[in-house]
Design a protein around this motif. Structure first.
Motif, PDB file in Angstrom:
ATOM      1  N   UNK B   1       0.763  -1.129   0.068  1.00 29.88           N
ATOM      2  CA  UNK B   1      -0.301  -0.105  -0.018  1.00 29.88           C
ATOM      3  C   UNK B   1       0.841   1.376   0.051  1.00 29.88           C
ATOM      4  N   UNK B   2       1.923   1.201   0.791  1.00 34.26           N
ATOM      5  CA  UNK B   2       2.740   2.212   1.000  1.00 34.26           C
ATOM      6  C   UNK B   2       3.386   2.899  -0.435  1.00 34.26           C
ATOM      7  N   UNK B   3       3.629   1.980  -1.348  1.00 35.04           N
ATOM      8  CA  UNK B   3       4.374   2.400  -2.466  1.00 35.04           C
ATOM      9  C   UNK B   3       3.060   2.926  -3.430  1.00 35.04           C
ATOM     10  N   UNK B   4       2.087   2.297  -3.479  1.00 36.03           N
ATOM     11  CA  UNK B   4       0.845   2.663  -4.280  1.00 36.03           C
ATOM     12  C   UNK B   4       0.595   3.994  -4.014  1.00 36.03           C
ATOM     13  N   UNK B   5       0.490   4.442  -2.450  1.00 32.24           N
ATOM     14  CA  UNK B   5      -0.042   5.793  -2.217  1.00 32.24           C
ATOM     15  C   UNK B   5       1.204   6.785  -2.567  1.00 32.24           C
ATOM     16  N   UNK B   6       2.351   6.518  -2.270  1.00 32.10           N
ATOM     17  CA  UNK B   6       3.454   7.291  -2.627  1.00 32.10           C
ATOM     18  C   UNK B   6       3.536   7.524  -4.186  1.00 32.10           C
ATOM     19  N   UNK B   7       3.684   6.795  -5.162  1.00 30.78           N
ATOM     20  CA  UNK B   7       3.593   6.774  -6.567  1.00 30.78           C
ATOM     21  C   UNK B   7       2.360   7.606  -6.874  1.00 30.78           C
ATOM     22  N   UNK B   8       1.267   7.118  -6.430  1.00 29.67           N
ATOM     23  CA  UNK B   8       0.119   8.096  -6.932  1.00 29.67           C
ATOM     24  C   UNK B   8       0.207   9.500  -6.586  1.00 29.67           C
ATOM     25  N   UNK B   9       0.669   9.948  -5.428  1.00 29.14           N
ATOM     26  CA  UNK B   9       0.809  11.295  -5.200  1.00 29.14           C
ATOM     27  C   UNK B   9       2.187  11.915  -6.189  1.00 29.14           C
ATOM     28  N   UNK B  10       3.377  11.254  -6.387  1.00 23.09           N
ATOM     29  CA  UNK B  10       4.210  11.911  -7.092  1.00 23.09           C
ATOM     30  C   UNK B  10       3.803  11.960  -8.593  1.00 23.09           C
ATOM     31  N   UNK B  11       3.344  11.025  -9.136  1.00 20.35           N
ATOM     32  CA  UNK B  11       2.678  10.894 -10.565  1.00 20.35           C
ATOM     33  C   UNK B  11       1.666  12.122 -10.773  1.00 20.35           C
ATOM     34  N   UNK B  12       0.740  12.103  -9.584  1.00 24.34           N
ATOM     35  CA  UNK B  12      -0.464  13.124  -9.894  1.00 24.34           C
ATOM     36  C   UNK B  12       0.177  14.436  -9.974  1.00 24.34           C
ATOM     37  N   UNK B  13       1.337  14.750  -9.039  1.00 26.51           N
ATOM     38  CA  UNK B  13       1.992  16.142  -9.086  1.00 26.51           C
ATOM     39  C   UNK B  13       2.597  16.513 -10.554  1.00 26.51           C
ATOM     40  N   UNK B  14       3.080  15.330 -10.991  1.00 26.42           N
ATOM     41  CA  UNK B  14       3.914  15.205 -12.254  1.00 26.42           C
ATOM     42  C   UNK B  14       2.889  15.638 -13.153  1.00 26.42           C
ATOM     43  N   UNK B  15       1.552  15.202 -13.283  1.00 30.41           N
ATOM     44  CA  UNK B  15       0.669  15.146 -14.291  1.00 30.41           C
ATOM     45  C   UNK B  15       0.060  16.715 -14.083  1.00 30.41           C
ATOM     46  N   UNK B  16       0.102  17.191 -12.890  1.00 24.64           N
ATOM     47  CA  UNK B  16      -0.652  18.766 -12.811  1.00 24.64           C
ATOM     48  C   UNK B  16       0.300  19.623 -13.381  1.00 24.64           C
ATOM     49  N   UNK B  17       1.675  19.135 -13.080  1.00 25.64           N
ATOM     50  CA  UNK B  17       3.163  19.939 -13.732  1.00 25.64           C
ATOM     51  C   UNK B  17       2.736  20.178 -15.154  1.00 25.64           C
ATOM     52  N   UNK B  18       2.257  19.011 -15.878  1.00 27.23           N
ATOM     53  CA  UNK B  18       2.233  18.828 -17.301  1.00 27.23           C
ATOM     54  C   UNK B  18       1.122  19.776 -17.742  1.00 27.23           C
ATOM     55  N   UNK B  19       0.012  19.817 -16.874  1.00 24.96           N
ATOM     56  CA  UNK B  19      -1.116  20.578 -17.291  1.00 24.96           C
ATOM     57  C   UNK B  19      -0.833  21.901 -17.199  1.00 24.96           C
TER      58      UNK B  19
END
Lengths: 230, 122
Positions: B1-19
């Motif tokens: 679970x730990x890694x799912x949460x961490x990667x979700x946050x990092x990738x979401x912030x990355x995606x917002x950066x792309x927006x």
């Protein structure tokens, strides 16, 4: 074999990992700055492609998955920066002037050397963003009418050089403060340099990460002014 | 679970950066917006360090490997580089050394001034 290379989703990644791992082993064994793991890895991959006559595009059809990680990895540089936030808040003047002086040195020295070598305007603006991170540098070069492919190559060569030469240059120039080390390598050699800085220490890594952002943004603004000078 | 949460946050912030990159017409990549956004979120406490730390450490540690495919691409751009090769082989090392020297020395100089000011205060 070419067909397998073109279809496999892992082979390019595996070759890159293996080449880097071999690079770290050689580096540990001989402890010479020139036997830099990244440089060894790049040479091994290029030699492999030439020996087996594999197109770069074929290799990259799977290796590019490794490049995709670059964006989230750059975002993740916020974490080493955050862990040294107190230091960033404590010495803002040294950090800001250190980076700005480096950006100006880069632009002025490229201007002077371009005049000296009689480069064309197109070649000059191609080189202007060579010390900043690839994604920004390519955009700046394109906007000013440069050649983005050569800009990218120059940025990569700058990064490799900075990564390899950093230790020697710090000794030569008597730069010993961790903040100054991080700022100098991040401003001179962007993310490639930051990879080196992160290996040496947390402060160096945080300062170098910050330098990528600040020097990149300063160059976006200043390169436009410099483009009009030659 | 730990890694799912961490990667979700990092990738979401990355995606917002792309927006951000999509919306703002500047030669600034999504990764830089994402980095700034991530730092702001950590500073304001919107994201906690332990919610991203291991996944971020992993990505940062393997970062040198991510440069290899692009650098091996020098093989393909070599024909274009050839006409500029001599000036490049002089300009790149020379300017890189100069930038390291000036930025390192200026940083140390300003640090020295601010630290000696502190000593007087104390």
């Amino acid at each position: 074999m070419h067909e397998f290379f073109a279809e496999s989703a892992t082979v390019g990644v595996v070759i890159s990992f293996l080449a880097y791992y071999v690079g770290t082993l050689i580096n540990k064994r001989f402890k010479l700055a020139i036997l830099n793991p990244m440089l060894i890895a790049i040479i091994l991959v290029i030699v492999f492609l030439l020996v087996f006559d594999i197109d770069y595009d074929t290799y990259n059809s799977s290796a590019r998955y490794l490049s995709y990680l670059m964006t989230p990895a750059t975002v993740s540089l916020a974490i080493p920066m955050y862990q040294k936030l107190e230091l960033l808040k404590k010495e803002p003047a040294a950090i800001f002037f250190g980076i700005l002086s480096g950006v100006l040195t880069s632009l002025v020295s490229i201007l002077l050397l371009s005049i000296l070598f009689g480069l064309s305007h197109e070649q000059y603006v191609t080189l202007l963003p060579k010390s900043i991170t690839t994604a920004i540098g390519m955009g700046v070069s394109e906007e000013m009418g440069g050649m983005p492919v050569i800009t990218t190559a120059s940025i990569i060569i700058t990064g490799i050089f900075g990564n390899i030469a950093a230790d020697t240059l710090w000794k030569l120039f008597h730069i010993s403060d961790p903040i100054a080390k991080g700022i100098s390598i991040g401003t001179a050699a962007h993310a490639f340099g930051t990879a080196k800085a992160l290996e040496i220490g947390e402060t160096e890594g945080a300062m170098s990460s910050l330098s990528i952002v600040v020097s990149g943004l300063c160059t976006v603004v200043l390169a436009n002014i410099f483009a009009g000078l030659y | 679970m730990k890694y799912i949460k961490q990667f979700t946050i990092i990738l979401s912030v990355t995606c917002v950066g792309e927006i951000f990159k999509y919306l703002i017409d500047l030669p600034v990549p999504g990764s830089i917006y994402g980095l700034i956004l991530m730092l702001l979120m950590l500073m304001t406490g919107a994201v906690k360090l332990e919610d991203v730390k291991e996944a971020a450490d992993f990505l940062v540690e393997i970062m040198p490997l991510m440069f290899i495919p692009a650098a091996a691409g020098l093989l393909d751009s070599y024909s274009m580089l050839r006409e500029m090769l001599l000036p490049l082989m002089i300009i790149i090392p020379l300017t890189t050394c100069l930038v390291m020297f000036v930025s390192g020395k200026v940083t140390e100089l300003v640090l020295k001034i601010s630290r000696s000011g502190e000593e007087k205060d104390a």
